[in-house]
Enzyme design. Structure first.
Site, PDB file in Angstrom:
ATOM      1  N   SER A 104       4.364 -10.175  -2.217  1.00 24.38           N
ATOM      2  CA  SER A 104       4.390  -8.771  -1.817  1.00 24.38           C
ATOM      3  C   SER A 104       4.672  -8.619  -0.328  1.00 24.38           C
ATOM      4  CB  SER A 104       3.069  -8.113  -2.212  1.00 24.38           C
ATOM      5  OG  SER A 104       3.103  -6.726  -2.045  1.00 24.38           O
ATOM      6  N   ASP A 246       8.038  -2.890   0.572  1.00 28.00           N
ATOM      7  CA  ASP A 246       7.551  -4.207   0.956  1.00 28.00           C
ATOM      8  C   ASP A 246       8.352  -5.260   0.198  1.00 28.00           C
ATOM      9  OD1 ASP A 246       6.511  -3.484  -1.488  1.00 28.00           O
ATOM     10  OD2 ASP A 246       4.621  -4.542  -1.211  1.00 28.00           O
ATOM     11  N   ASP A 248       8.087  -7.054  -2.517  1.00 24.69           N
ATOM     12  CA  ASP A 248       8.338  -6.976  -3.958  1.00 24.69           C
ATOM     13  C   ASP A 248       8.562  -5.546  -4.427  1.00 24.69           C
ATOM     14  OD1 ASP A 248       5.702  -6.062  -3.760  1.00 24.69           O
ATOM     15  OD2 ASP A 248       5.078  -7.040  -5.618  1.00 24.69           O
ATOM     16  N   ASP A 250       6.752  -2.831  -4.665  1.00 25.27           N
ATOM     17  CA  ASP A 250       5.802  -1.999  -5.401  1.00 25.27           C
ATOM     18  C   ASP A 250       5.169  -0.953  -4.482  1.00 25.27           C
ATOM     19  OD1 ASP A 250       4.126  -3.668  -3.939  1.00 25.27           O
ATOM     20  OD2 ASP A 250       2.877  -4.260  -5.644  1.00 25.27           O
TER      21      ASP A 250
END
Length: 452
Positions: A104, A246, A248, A250
């Site tokens: 992340s 960010d 990833d 999400d």
């Protein structure tokens, strides 16, 4: 062995904490546990595997795929895609579970593994605990049951995932984005192709930053944890606003036309009003966390919308939403869940829905976000301390009590151990920013002395 799973999967320094052996073993354990839980229902199991662009994701993906196939699981490799894309494809393709390799917002040397159950939902705590138990049993000598011959899993690349996910994002938008100019900071991460493509297909003029991942530059001075570049670019290009993800994707944070940050609480406030207007805000309720700004709570009260607050972590927000049937929830950090269209936080979807609201109303993002006024909030991360003793330290408890007495009804204090990093977060809210900074610094010093 301490608990491997944190609030967001298993995470650590790749090749030190998160090794190929661990990734392989956890994948086999997950296959066995989900089979025992009845997920596969007698058919040959299938898993979707994706990753962010980190260099370590290449060998970790190979280990995960090897582990799954050795356990008799057919694997669809979807390549570099956002975490919410892997969750979506797990459900859309009828897979029995999904695996995402990402750390992340963490720095490049870290990586992580998240498992999704059938439908693209995060594994329940009890299933994560069972995966750990089975993994540990094997690690200490109990053998796996291994298929042979035609029983081993088959592996194939699934290239259609990119277009399938983008089409899903466009399909849920209430209106197009024609006439908007948007700067997108992709953090050199998993949405570097997806997000610009989705915004462009929806009609927006797109300027991109941080969209050239090389495996080493993810989150490096860009993205939702480093907004300076985006703020400058929005002003320089005369854009209507900017969106930052960010690693990833999400998460979603925003920047208005003047270069001012619009955080997750403000995004939630804008979307809550839009969804109420559309009749999709079920229960007239939005779910936040204990970290939600007091200004957000006050704004929702003024607008007649109920705010339910959970422990910090998007998994707890999601649990509350699913339990009570709520449609919208999220965190100040930019994890926003729109449960009718996603099973987890989806930064690209959030950005698109925010943009759709701007386009539909003709109002600026600053005007829309003005529905709430953020009270000064100071967050200090205290690293290299024993985060497990936050709740039991008498010294800390006394310091917090004194701080709360000093702040009175105009502020609050929250100390919590990070679920993904070895640090303790100190949050102080107050009507006056200087007072918040002073109290936060004092508490951070106590954390260091009491837990260091």
């Amino acid at each position: 062995m301490g608990r491997l799973f944190g609030t967001d999967g298993v995470r650590g320094v790749a090749n030190v904490d998160l090794t190929a052996e661990l990734a392989l073993g956890l994948s086999v354990a997950a296959a066995h546990v989900l089979a025992e839980a009845g997920t596969f229902e007698g058919h040959r199991p299938k898993a979707v595997v994706g990753r962010d662009p980190r260099a370590s994701g290449e060998f970790l993906e190979a280990a995960v795929v090897a582990g799954l196939a050795s356990a008799g699981v057919d694997v669809l490799r979807v390549g570099v895609l956002p975490t919410p894309a892997v969750a979506y494809l797990t459900g859309a393709l009828g897979a029995d579970f999904g695996v995402m390799l990402s750390a992340s917002h963490n720095a490049m040397p870290d990586n992580g593994i998240k498992f999704f159950a059938r439908g693209g939902h995060k594994l329940a705590d009890e299933l994560e605990d069972r995966v750990e138990t089975v993994y540990d049993q094997h690690r200490t000598g109990e053998p796996w049951e291994r298929p042979t011959g035609a029983g081993v899993g088959r592996v194939r690349t699934y290239d259609q995932g990119f277009d399938q996910y983008v089409a899903h994002l466009i399909g849920v938008l209430p209106n197009r984005l024609d006439g908007l100019k948007v700067v997108l900071d992709e953090a050199h991460g998993a949405a570097s192709r997806v997000s610009p493509e989705a915004f462009a297909r929806a009609g927006a003029e797109v300027v991109t930053l941080g969209a050239e991942p090389d495996g080493l530059n993810i989150n490096d001075g860009c993205g939702s944890t480093h907004l300076a570049l985006l703020k400058a670019a929005v002003v320089e290009h005369g854009a209507d606003f900017g969106i930052a993800h960010d690693g990833d994707a999400d998460r979603c944070l925003a920047v208005d036309a003047a270069g001012d940050e619009v955080d997750g609480d403000q995004i939630l406030a804008v979307l809550a009003l839009a969804m109420r207007e559309a009749g999709t805000l079920r229960g007239n309720t939005v779910v936040g966390t204990v970290m939600s700004n007091l200004g957000f709570k006050m704004a929702m009260e003024r607008e007649g919308i109920e705010l339910v607050q959970t422990a910090v972590g998007d998994r707890y927000v999601l649990e509350s939403m699913k339990e009570h049937g709520y449609a919208l929830g999220g965190e100040q950090s930019g994890h926003v869940i729109v449960l009718d269209h996603a099973t987890t936080g989806d930064g690209t979807l959030t950005g698109l829905m925010l943009a759709a609201r701007v386009a539909a109303t003709g109002r600026t993002l600053a005007d829309l976000a003005g529905v709430m006024v953020r009270l000064p909030q100071v967050l200090v991360n205290v690293p290299d301390v024993d985060r497990s003793r936050v709740a039991t330290s008498a010294e800390l408890r006394a310091a917090v009590t004194e701080a709360e007495r000093e702040l009175g009804s105009t502020g609050r204090v929250l100390l919590r151990p990070s679920g993904t990093e070895p640090l303790v977060r100190v949050m102080v809210e107050a009507a006056d920013i200087d007072q918040a900074k002073t109290v936060a610094a004092r508490l951070a010093d106590v954390v260091k002395s009491a837990l260091g």
